[in-house]
Enzyme design. Sequence first.
Site, short mmCIF file in Angstrom:
data_model
loop_
_atom_site.label_atom_id
_atom_site.label_comp_id
_atom_site.label_asym_id
_atom_site.label_seq_id
_atom_site.Cartn_x
_atom_site.Cartn_y
_atom_site.Cartn_z
N SER A 67 -8.86 7.06 -7.31
CA SER A 67 -7.76 6.41 -8.22
C SER A 67 -8.87 5.32 -9.06
O SER A 67 -9.75 4.84 -8.49
CB SER A 67 -6.79 5.60 -7.38
OG SER A 67 -5.97 6.68 -6.75
N1 SAH Z 1 -6.53 7.35 -2.68
C1 SAH Z 1 -7.31 8.43 -3.02
C2 SAH Z 1 -6.48 9.44 -4.42
C3 SAH Z 1 -6.88 10.57 -4.32
S1 SAH Z 1 -6.10 11.60 -5.45
C4 SAH Z 1 -8.72 8.10 -3.75
O1 SAH Z 1 -8.53 7.06 -4.16
O2 SAH Z 1 -9.46 8.55 -3.55
C5 SAH Z 1 -4.57 12.00 -4.51
C6 SAH Z 1 -4.56 12.77 -3.25
O3 SAH Z 1 -3.53 13.24 -2.65
C7 SAH Z 1 -5.58 14.02 -3.34
O4 SAH Z 1 -6.98 14.23 -2.47
C8 SAH Z 1 -4.60 15.16 -2.91
O5 SAH Z 1 -5.13 16.19 -2.37
C9 SAH Z 1 -3.63 14.46 -2.03
N2 SAH Z 1 -2.39 15.19 -1.84
C10 SAH Z 1 -1.30 15.65 -2.87
N3 SAH Z 1 -0.44 16.26 -2.34
C11 SAH Z 1 -0.52 15.74 -1.13
C12 SAH Z 1 0.20 16.32 0.23
N4 SAH Z 1 1.51 16.70 0.05
N5 SAH Z 1 -0.01 15.45 1.25
C13 SAH Z 1 -1.18 14.84 1.29
N6 SAH Z 1 -1.92 14.76 0.56
C14 SAH Z 1 -1.74 15.28 -0.75
#
Ligand code: SAH
Length: 217
Positions: A67
């Site tokens: 993010s």
């Molecule tokens: N906070 C993280 C954001 C990563 S993007 C950062 O700053 O790196 C969002 C993440 O949510 C991705 O890794 C994706 O795989 C995860 N995601 C999507 N759907 C999900 C679900 N149902 N349960 C758990 N994680 C999920």
Amino acid sequence: MDPRGIGMTSQRTRDRLVGRLLERGISNSDVLSVIREMPRHLFVDEALASRAYEDTALPIGHGQTISQPYIVAKMTEILLEGAARGKVLEVGTGSGYQTAVLSQLVERVFSVERIAPLQNQARERFYQLKLNNIKLKHSDGNWGWEWYAPYDGIIVTCAPEQVPNELLLQLAPGGRLVIPVGGSSGQSLRVIDRIEDRYEEVELDAVSFVPLLSGQV
Ligand code: SAH
């Protein structure tokens, strides 16, 4: 890689990022000082390290992104304004950057991720940085993480079309959920406070997150 950083990952570069967040309206000094210290360049691929302190989302593989620092700061600030600094659940560990920021501001962080290789990389990073108040689970965050519920705060870093009911149920009375909601026609950030068994929702700005998907891989 060195957590202290050099050149484009140096302290000066990080201070510039914090200056930018201040300009954009982030005012919580605890949040700003954690972002100033946190080596974001360790949360992206080495090839992208020189861009780690730009205020932008970056690819982390598997079609996902780390993010944008502004949105991490904003969501963390909103969470801390309205929730006790006890147990926090995060849905979507991804790179682990938001998790790591939270770990410096609350007692314990529980984070779920559906993509196993991302979770494993994040675990390595927490180990390297000696962040030991974080617990990770490989699962579908639609179901929250019931074992450790209720949570004082829940932060979701991927966007569902609707708020998953389990997350509402796992929020402690007096707790706060910060979540982007919406589909291809647009998302907005929502802040939902639980007051006893009532929920109060406020809709904030338009945002752009990867979608919350079902199941685990
Ligand atoms: N906070 C993280 C954001 C990563 S993007 C950062 O700053 O790196 C969002 C993440 O949510 C991705 O890794 C994706 O795989 C995860 N995601 C999507 N759907 C999900 C679900 N149902 N349960 C758990 N994680 C999920």
